[in-house]
Design an enzyme around this catalytic site. Structure first.
Site, PDB file in Angstrom:
ATOM      1  N   HIS A 171       0.812  -1.224   0.000  1.00 59.70           N
ATOM      2  CA  HIS A 171       0.000   0.000   0.000  1.00 59.70           C
ATOM      3  C   HIS A 171       0.844   1.271   0.000  1.00 59.70           C
ATOM      4  O   HIS A 171       0.334   2.352  -0.283  1.00 59.70           O
ATOM      5  CB  HIS A 171      -0.932  -0.002   1.219  1.00 59.70           C
ATOM      6  CG  HIS A 171      -2.023  -1.023   1.116  1.00 59.70           C
ATOM      7  ND1 HIS A 171      -3.315  -0.706   0.778  1.00 59.70           N
ATOM      8  CD2 HIS A 171      -2.002  -2.367   1.247  1.00 59.70           C
ATOM      9  CE1 HIS A 171      -4.055  -1.801   0.742  1.00 59.70           C
ATOM     10  NE2 HIS A 171      -3.281  -2.831   1.028  1.00 59.70           N
ATOM     11  N   ASP A 230       3.511   9.560  -0.669  1.00 56.65           N
ATOM     12  CA  ASP A 230       2.313   8.815  -0.257  1.00 56.65           C
ATOM     13  C   ASP A 230       2.057   7.733  -1.289  1.00 56.65           C
ATOM     14  O   ASP A 230       2.153   8.003  -2.497  1.00 56.65           O
ATOM     15  CB  ASP A 230       1.117   9.792  -0.237  1.00 56.65           C
ATOM     16  CG  ASP A 230       0.105   9.493   0.855  1.00 56.65           C
ATOM     17  OD1 ASP A 230      -0.020   8.315   1.222  1.00 56.65           O
ATOM     18  OD2 ASP A 230      -0.558  10.437   1.322  1.00 56.65           O
TER      19      ASP A 230
HETATM   20  C1  GDG Z   1      -2.059   3.929   3.359  1.00 56.70           C
HETATM   21  C2  GDG Z   1      -1.047   4.625   2.433  1.00 56.70           C
HETATM   22  C3  GDG Z   1      -2.752   4.549   0.603  1.00 56.70           C
HETATM   23  C4  GDG Z   1      -8.637   9.967   7.924  1.00 56.70           C
HETATM   24  N1  GDG Z   1      -9.041  10.703   8.972  1.00 56.70           N
HETATM   25  C5  GDG Z   1     -10.270  10.242   9.311  1.00 56.70           C
HETATM   26  C6  GDG Z   1     -10.610   9.208   8.456  1.00 56.70           C
HETATM   27  N2  GDG Z   1      -9.587   9.052   7.620  1.00 56.70           N
HETATM   28  C7  GDG Z   1      -9.565   8.060   6.521  1.00 56.70           C
HETATM   29  C8  GDG Z   1      -9.652   8.740   5.181  1.00 56.70           C
HETATM   30  C9  GDG Z   1      -9.002   7.708   4.256  1.00 56.70           C
HETATM   31  C10 GDG Z   1      -8.030   7.000   5.195  1.00 56.70           C
HETATM   32  O1  GDG Z   1      -8.362   7.318   6.531  1.00 56.70           O
HETATM   33  C11 GDG Z   1      -6.603   7.469   4.973  1.00 56.70           C
HETATM   34  O2  GDG Z   1      -6.138   6.929   3.774  1.00 56.70           O
HETATM   35  P1  GDG Z   1      -4.908   7.564   2.994  1.00 56.70           P
HETATM   36  O3  GDG Z   1      -4.823   6.873   1.695  1.00 56.70           O
HETATM   37  O4  GDG Z   1      -5.124   9.019   2.877  1.00 56.70           O
HETATM   38  O5  GDG Z   1      -3.619   7.339   3.898  1.00 56.70           O
HETATM   39  P2  GDG Z   1      -2.958   6.173   4.844  1.00 56.70           P
HETATM   40  O6  GDG Z   1      -3.720   5.994   6.092  1.00 56.70           O
HETATM   41  O7  GDG Z   1      -1.548   6.622   5.031  1.00 56.70           O
HETATM   42  O8  GDG Z   1      -3.013   4.811   3.975  1.00 56.70           O
HETATM   43  C12 GDG Z   1      -1.790   5.451   1.398  1.00 56.70           C
HETATM   44  C13 GDG Z   1      -3.634   3.738   1.540  1.00 56.70           C
HETATM   45  O9  GDG Z   1      -2.848   3.034   2.513  1.00 56.70           O
HETATM   46  C14 GDG Z   1      -4.482   2.711   0.775  1.00 56.70           C
HETATM   47  O10 GDG Z   1      -3.701   1.872   0.006  1.00 56.70           O
HETATM   48  O11 GDG Z   1      -3.576   5.370  -0.181  1.00 56.70           O
HETATM   49  O12 GDG Z   1      -0.858   6.048   0.507  1.00 56.70           O
HETATM   50  O13 GDG Z   1      -0.159   5.453   3.193  1.00 56.70           O
HETATM   51  O14 GDG Z   1      -9.940   6.771   3.797  1.00 56.70           O
HETATM   52  O15 GDG Z   1     -10.990   9.002   4.906  1.00 56.70           O
HETATM   53  N3  GDG Z   1     -11.780   8.531   8.503  1.00 56.70           N
HETATM   54  C15 GDG Z   1     -12.672   8.909   9.479  1.00 56.70           C
HETATM   55  N4  GDG Z   1     -12.386   9.904  10.371  1.00 56.70           N
HETATM   56  C16 GDG Z   1     -11.215  10.606  10.324  1.00 56.70           C
HETATM   57  O16 GDG Z   1     -10.978  11.497  11.137  1.00 56.70           O
HETATM   58  N5  GDG Z   1     -13.861   8.275   9.566  1.00 56.70           N
END
Ligand code: GDG
Length: 470
Positions: A162, A370
């Site tokens: 990921h 990222d």
């Molecule tokens: C890893 C990789 C890759 C965030 N704050 C809240 C909340 N979130 C949710 C978002 C989103 C998820 O968390 C974060 O996903 P990201 O992709 O932005 O980042 P990582 O956590 O670092 O994920 C990344 C991912 O894996 C998938 O392969 O894209 O690059 O680092 O869905 O919405 N959700 C809620 N409250 C919050 O305060 N409910």
């Protein structure tokens, strides 16, 4: 082509965490598109999910959630410290993200990483039905494929990373670099988010193990490992449906009013991680207030920073720095009852998050590095009104697809400030044109399609019996 996976083999998923969280009366599926995409497939194929409950020293028995069998792998408190917080999050995580922070390389941590990976492999070997498809997820479990193949040559093994896979020049710092590559080469298929991750991995395998590669197929002693690119996505329909609800619209108006009805709401939503570039974004916002290009009476920033990995020192330092910046900028530009940055160190409910996305006129996604960044995709999916501007770092995987965003190099402070001004001042016509482009792109690929594509390619791997391959 049908969207269902072209296999009826039982699917077994392995990830560090089980896809559940504790509730007052037991367990419920965790939120998030990945879990929603994979659970129905496991249910339909009679599959299983193998992972840790999240509680140290938890010797939970197998249990079922939503018709899916869950197989807990116990992890002791000491192993949480060494394997999870240590090797995975203080060693691999910074190294795989451009070495943005100093990695810890510690033999006891590596030892725990190997031990926990072996435990996962043993559990998979024990519970996987004959000829099963096993799909292993992410950097915490890179040794599992080789360990599993040793015990079960009948299963087909896939792995999806990921996060980014770093260039050889960085990866080769890892004292156990050859072991990690050998672990991954136990797979039939390895998936990366971006072409760059795939080519970085192939180069490391060539340099460290002198493997032969042609057309992204690596020749191993008793099998081939294919390397592919599978950019992950979100559950588009779920975000759109929530965004369209009456409650969301009401909440969105309420949020605007509570923020003092500013002209432009800028928004950031990230786990509080040093890879996400939150501090840099705050500094750019502060500099634009200072120069007068932004006006505290017309422009406000909402920054949600979700608590994460609080036991790791780099994360404690990052939080301190961000909170110092928020305090400094609010102290200088806020007014009584009206801070200019609204900072929430909290995990919001999904509905609240979608209402915030809808309220946000300009979304700032500015990571230094990222794998993908799902927030960028969720923001565009939530903007069913066809308006809103996404400022997106070139260093997020999402930048490959979301070319209608205002793309920026976040290391360049002048460029970042300029990107924010471009977004804030963008003419309505251009905003709508770009948002249409973003939404078209996102509607082409949701998380279900991503999982189907990965499993289709995996089930076409040569070591499955041909009769099962139809
Ligand atoms: C890893 C990789 C890759 C965030 N704050 C809240 C909340 N979130 C949710 C978002 C989103 C998820 O968390 C974060 O996903 P990201 O992709 O932005 O980042 P990582 O956590 O670092 O994920 C990344 C991912 O894996 C998938 O392969 O894209 O690059 O680092 O869905 O919405 N959700 C809620 N409250 C919050 O305060 N409910």
């Amino acid at each position: 082509m049908s969207s269902a996976p072209s296999t009826r083999q039982p699917i077994v998923v392995a990830a560090n965490r089980l896809p559940v969280m504790r509730t007052d009366d037991g367990w419920a599926p965790s939120p998030g598109g990945l879990v929603r995409a994979l659970l129905p497939m496991l249910r339909e194929t009679g599959g299983t999910w193998v992972g840790w409950t999240g509680d140290p020293d938890d010797a939970a028995e197998p249990f079922e959630v939503d018709g899916v069998e869950l197989e807990p792998v116990p992890i002791s408190a000491k192993e949480v410290e060494l394997y999870y917080e240590g090797f995975s999050n203080d060693g691999l995580w910074p190294l795989y993200h451009d070495a943005l922070r100093e990695s810890t390389y510690d033999f006891d941590q590596w030892d725990a990483y190997e031990r926990v990976n072996q435990r996962f492999a043993d559990k998979l070997a024990e519970i996987s039905p004959p000829n099963a498809i096993v799909w292993v997820h992410d950097y915490q479990l890179q040794l599992v494929p080789k360990m599993l193949r040793k015990q079960r040559s009948d299963v087909t093994i896939g792995f999806f990373l990921h996060i980014p896979f770093p260039p050889f020049e960085l990866f080769s710092r890892l004292p156990w670099r050859a072991e990690v590559i050998e672990g991954l080469l136990g797979c039939d298929l390895i998936g990366f988010q971006r072409p760059m991750g795939a080519s970085n991995f192939i180069r490391s395998a060539q340099q460290l193990l002198q493997v032969d590669e042609h057309d992204r197929i690596i020749e191993c002693i008793d099998h081939q490992t294919r390397v592919g690119v599978f950019p992950i996505s979100i559950d588009v329909a779920e975000v759109e449906e929530t965004a369209a609800g009456r409650a969301t619209r009401q909440r969105m108006s309420q949020i605007r009013a509570r923020l003092g009805d500013p002209e432009v709401i800028l928004l950031g939503v990230d786990r509080l991680d040093y890879t996400k570039g939150i501090g840099l974004r705050l500094e750019a916002f502060g500099a634009l207030l200072e120069s007068g290009e932004l006006d505290p009476e017309r422009h406000v920033l909402v920054q949600v920073a979700t608590p994460t990995r609080e036991a790791v020192e780099h994360y404690q330092d990052e939080r301190q720095e961000i909170e110092r910046l928020v305090g400094e900028i609010n102290g200088r530009f806020g007014r009584i009852g009206l801070p200019v940055i609204h900072y929430l160190y909290q995990t919001l409910g999904f509905d609240e998050l979608i209402a915030l996305y809808r309220a946000g006129d300009v979304m700032l996604v500015t990571p230094f590095r990222d794998g993908m960044n799902l927030v960028a995709k969720e923001y565009a999916a939530a903007h069913i009104d066809g308006d809103g501007v996404l400022v997106l770092s070139e260093f997020a995987g999402a930048a490959d697809e979301l070319t209608d965003a205002v793309l920026v190099n976040p290391h360049d402070d002048q460029a970042l400030q300029q990107a924010i001004i471009t977004a804030v001042e963008m003419h309505r016509h251009e905003r709508r044109e770009r948002m249409t482009g973003l939404r078209d792109q996102i509607s082409k690929s949701d998380v279900q399609g991503w999982a189907d594509r990965f499993l289709r390619e995996l089930s076409a791997a040569p070591n499955l019996p041909p009769s099962d391959n139809a």
